[in-house]
Design an enzyme around this catalytic site. Structure first.
Site, mmCIF file in Angstrom:
data_model
loop_
_atom_site.group_PDB
_atom_site.id
_atom_site.type_symbol
_atom_site.label_atom_id
_atom_site.label_comp_id
_atom_site.label_asym_id
_atom_site.label_seq_id
_atom_site.Cartn_x
_atom_site.Cartn_y
_atom_site.Cartn_z
ATOM 1 N N TRP A 159 94.802 149.433 37.428
ATOM 2 C CA TRP A 159 95.086 148.349 36.474
ATOM 3 C C TRP A 159 94.367 148.825 35.226
ATOM 4 O O TRP A 159 93.149 149.066 35.275
ATOM 5 C CB TRP A 159 94.497 147.008 36.830
ATOM 6 C CG TRP A 159 95.153 146.156 37.888
ATOM 7 C CD1 TRP A 159 94.472 145.479 38.847
ATOM 8 C CD2 TRP A 159 96.526 145.807 38.061
ATOM 9 N NE1 TRP A 159 95.356 144.739 39.589
ATOM 10 C CE2 TRP A 159 96.633 144.930 39.146
ATOM 11 C CE3 TRP A 159 97.731 146.161 37.417
ATOM 12 C CZ2 TRP A 159 97.835 144.394 39.598
ATOM 13 C CZ3 TRP A 159 98.923 145.635 37.875
ATOM 14 C CH2 TRP A 159 98.961 144.762 38.950
ATOM 15 N N ASP A 204 91.452 146.328 41.688
ATOM 16 C CA ASP A 204 92.281 147.482 42.083
ATOM 17 C C ASP A 204 93.108 147.185 43.334
ATOM 18 O O ASP A 204 94.257 147.609 43.453
ATOM 19 C CB ASP A 204 91.403 148.705 42.378
ATOM 20 C CG ASP A 204 91.143 149.551 41.132
ATOM 21 O OD1 ASP A 204 91.794 149.305 40.093
ATOM 22 O OD2 ASP A 204 90.296 150.454 41.199
ATOM 23 N N HIS A 235 85.505 145.324 39.873
ATOM 24 C CA HIS A 235 86.576 146.281 39.635
ATOM 25 C C HIS A 235 87.470 146.466 40.875
ATOM 26 O O HIS A 235 88.703 146.430 40.785
ATOM 27 C CB HIS A 235 85.988 147.623 39.221
ATOM 28 C CG HIS A 235 87.038 148.635 38.861
ATOM 29 N ND1 HIS A 235 87.593 148.709 37.607
ATOM 30 C CD2 HIS A 235 87.663 149.584 39.597
ATOM 31 C CE1 HIS A 235 88.502 149.668 37.582
ATOM 32 N NE2 HIS A 235 88.571 150.217 38.785
ATOM 33 N N HIS A 237 102.905 155.044 38.699
ATOM 34 C CA HIS A 237 101.579 154.439 38.858
ATOM 35 C C HIS A 237 101.047 153.903 37.527
ATOM 36 O O HIS A 237 100.572 152.768 37.441
ATOM 37 C CB HIS A 237 100.600 155.472 39.449
ATOM 38 C CG HIS A 237 99.277 154.877 39.822
ATOM 39 N ND1 HIS A 237 98.960 154.501 41.101
ATOM 40 C CD2 HIS A 237 98.204 154.577 39.066
ATOM 41 C CE1 HIS A 237 97.738 154.000 41.121
ATOM 42 N NE2 HIS A 237 97.254 154.028 39.889
ATOM 43 N N ASP A 266 85.939 152.703 36.393
ATOM 44 C CA ASP A 266 86.903 153.739 36.006
ATOM 45 C C ASP A 266 86.273 154.777 35.085
ATOM 46 O O ASP A 266 86.636 155.956 35.131
ATOM 47 C CB ASP A 266 88.122 153.109 35.325
ATOM 48 C CG ASP A 266 89.159 152.618 36.330
ATOM 49 O OD1 ASP A 266 89.157 153.111 37.475
ATOM 50 O OD2 ASP A 266 89.956 151.739 35.970
ATOM 51 N N ARG A 322 83.734 156.980 37.369
ATOM 52 C CA ARG A 322 84.291 158.006 38.264
ATOM 53 C C ARG A 322 84.713 159.255 37.501
ATOM 54 O O ARG A 322 84.960 160.299 38.087
ATOM 55 C CB ARG A 322 85.454 157.438 39.079
ATOM 56 C CG ARG A 322 86.744 157.284 38.315
ATOM 57 C CD ARG A 322 87.809 156.575 39.137
ATOM 58 N NE ARG A 322 88.809 156.003 38.259
ATOM 59 C CZ ARG A 322 89.796 156.711 37.705
ATOM 60 N NH1 ARG A 322 89.945 157.975 37.995
ATOM 61 N NH2 ARG A 322 90.634 156.133 36.874
ATOM 62 N N HIS A 347 92.250 144.726 34.455
ATOM 63 C CA HIS A 347 90.927 144.449 35.017
ATOM 64 C C HIS A 347 90.206 143.339 34.255
ATOM 65 O O HIS A 347 89.552 142.482 34.857
ATOM 66 C CB HIS A 347 90.079 145.721 35.037
ATOM 67 C CG HIS A 347 90.418 146.613 36.192
ATOM 68 N ND1 HIS A 347 90.128 146.276 37.500
ATOM 69 C CD2 HIS A 347 91.046 147.808 36.242
ATOM 70 C CE1 HIS A 347 90.554 147.238 38.302
ATOM 71 N NE2 HIS A 347 91.123 148.180 37.568
ATOM 72 N N ASP A 362 99.974 150.190 36.397
ATOM 73 C CA ASP A 362 98.589 149.950 35.961
ATOM 74 C C ASP A 362 98.526 149.385 34.549
ATOM 75 O O ASP A 362 97.765 148.464 34.271
ATOM 76 C CB ASP A 362 97.828 151.285 35.905
ATOM 77 C CG ASP A 362 97.104 151.598 37.206
ATOM 78 O OD1 ASP A 362 97.048 150.737 38.098
ATOM 79 O OD2 ASP A 362 96.581 152.728 37.297
ATOM 80 N N HIS A 378 88.617 153.758 44.767
ATOM 81 C CA HIS A 378 89.510 152.901 43.981
ATOM 82 C C HIS A 378 90.838 152.607 44.665
ATOM 83 O O HIS A 378 91.664 151.896 44.106
ATOM 84 C CB HIS A 378 89.776 153.534 42.610
ATOM 85 C CG HIS A 378 88.559 153.581 41.737
ATOM 86 N ND1 HIS A 378 88.408 152.812 40.610
ATOM 87 C CD2 HIS A 378 87.399 154.286 41.853
ATOM 88 C CE1 HIS A 378 87.232 153.055 40.049
ATOM 89 N NE2 HIS A 378 86.601 153.949 40.783
ATOM 90 N N HIS A 412 97.819 151.000 44.488
ATOM 91 C CA HIS A 412 96.475 151.399 44.929
ATOM 92 C C HIS A 412 96.332 151.278 46.440
ATOM 93 O O HIS A 412 95.278 151.596 46.989
ATOM 94 C CB HIS A 412 95.402 150.554 44.235
ATOM 95 C CG HIS A 412 95.075 151.060 42.864
ATOM 96 N ND1 HIS A 412 93.864 151.655 42.552
ATOM 97 C CD2 HIS A 412 95.816 151.103 41.741
ATOM 98 C CE1 HIS A 412 93.885 152.017 41.276
ATOM 99 N NE2 HIS A 412 95.051 151.693 40.755
#
Ligand SMILES: *[C@@H]1O[C@H](CO)[C@@H](O)[C@H](O)[C@H]1NC(C)=O
Ligand SMILES: *[C@@H]1O[C@H](CO)[C@@H](O)[C@H](O)[C@H]1NC(C)=O
Ligand SMILES: *[C@@H]1O[C@H](CO)[C@@H](O)[C@H](O)[C@H]1NC(C)=O
Ligand SMILES: [Zn+2]
Length: 357
Positions: A21, A140, A136, A169, A65, A68, A26, A173, A80, A146
């Site tokens: 997302w 997700d 978060h 994807h 996000d 990572r 988010h 998102d 995630h 996801h």
């Protein structure tokens, strides 16, 4: 479907390559949650996050996000998503033991951070980290892609949306939500959240919202989060790719596919926020206040009144919180389809798989 006036989407204003997302999704999950937080839990979260602003959850909703993508945080990338080894569009399912590999997944991470955020023995930075991950990852989990292994959660399905060639994807998102809302700022997220909350309070979600959190149990996080993941994953077969991936590659996904998908995007963002608030309220009432009361019962006078401030300095004599231990079943079993894909050199399902959720 939620009625939102459609504002022109300035495509070049959206950063391509955003993940999960996007920030809009988010932040919207976070703003929906903020409207359902109990006053006590809200104060607790603000203290943990050291942020008393009215965007205390939205401000950190995309932290994971960014983390990572750092050297320090790259270990957390697999947290995630959960790569359901199902067989869409024929058969959709999430099976924790089948789908959560040794390095962990969204479900094991939600279990871990649920345990940790309520563990008053942890340091303030550790508690804040746990809360940032929860805000978060609960978001997700509601994004169907996801919860799907097929083509690396749709990252490998090249499509055209609104005259841009990208992948399925990132359309789910980021680009379809941004098309709906017309921007991706925190203000846009707040506006979207307000309209979703209206739907929950008096609109099309009113009847069903209670079912989104039915049976949720912080004492059994794996079962609860697996139910959330299976709910999102079921849309893979019905909405995300009901006729398979190739059917999405025959023309622009706007407007026909977009119109078929946007209602699911909206309800999933609403669910994420509603669940997140209920989860945090429950953690607060069952773990944080319980520990505080425990302290009072032992006759040691607490500073300040129960339910007010000082959470960072929780009682150190509370019963130690057992750590969440994740024991994956080895070896990981591949579905028939994924064994075939692996044999063909597909990047989907071997240990070296690349995931860009
Ligand atoms: C909390 O935030 C304030 C500013 O908003 C900052 O000065 C302070 O150092 C922060 N405290 C911690 C423990 O991070
Ligand atoms: C895509 O581009 C073409 C020509 O470049 C234009 O006519 C069309 O309106 C565009 N479609 C969308 C959805 O913006
Ligand atoms: C739980 O979270 C901590 C802190 O991020 C991490 O070091 C640990 O590996 C996690 N444990 C599990 C089982 O996911
Ligand atoms: Zn993410």
């Amino acid at each position: 479907m939620v009625s939102l006036s459609r504002v022109a989407f300035i495509a070049f204003g959206v950063i391509h390559g955003a993940n999960a997302w996007g920030e809009l999704g988010h932040a919207t999950v976070a703003y929906v949650a903020q409207q359902y937080m109990s006053p006590e839990a809200a104060k607790w979260a603000q203290t943990v996050l050291n942020d008393t602003s009215d965007s205390y959850l939205a401000n950190i909703a995309s932290w994971a996000d960014k983390y990572r993508l750092t050297d320090e945080g790259k270990w957390s990338a697999p947290l995630h998503y959960i790569d359901a080894m199902d067989d869409p569009p024929t058969s959709c399912s999430v099976d924790y033991e089948r789908d959560c590999p040794a390095e962990g997944c969204s479900i094991s991470a939600i279990a871990n951070y649920t345990q940790r955020v309520g563990n008053l023995k942890l340091s303030a930075p550790e508690t804040a980290e746990a809360l940032r991950f929860l805000v978060h990852l609960i978001g997700d989990l509601t994004q169907p892609l996801h919860d799907e292994n097929y083509e690396v959660g749709g990252n490998g399905i090249e499509v055209t949306f609104d005259n841009y060639t990208d992948n399925l994807h990132s359309d789910w998102d980021t680009y379809m939500p941004a098309k709906l809302v017309g921007g991706s700022s925190l203000e846009d997220a707040q506006g979207w959240a307000d309209s979703l909350v209206d739907e929950i309070k008096t609109g099309s979600y009113k009847k069903e919202a209670a079912t989104w959190i039915k049976g949720d149990d912080i004492g059994d996080t794996v079962v609860t989060a697996t139910r959330w993941a299976a709910d999102a994953n079921s849309y893979i077969c019905t909405v995300v790719m009901p006729d398979g991936a190739a059917a999405l590659q025959t023309g622009d996904l706007y407007p026909t596919y977009y119109n078929s998908a946007i209602g699911t995007i909206e309800i999933q963002v609403a669910k994420g926020g509603y669940r997140l608030a209920n989860w945090l309220n429950t953690i607060y009432s069952q773990k944080i206040t319980q520990s505080k009361n425990g302290k009072h019962h032992k006759g040691k006078s607490g500073k300040g009144k129960s339910g007010k401030g000082k959470f960072g300095k929780g009682p150190r004599d509370a019963a130690p919180e057992p750590e969440f231990v994740y024991e994956p079943r080895e070896p990981r079993q591949l579905s028939r389809q994924n064994m075939a894909r692996a044999a063909m050199g597909g990047s989907c399902c071997t240990s070296g798989r690349e995931h860009r959720h």
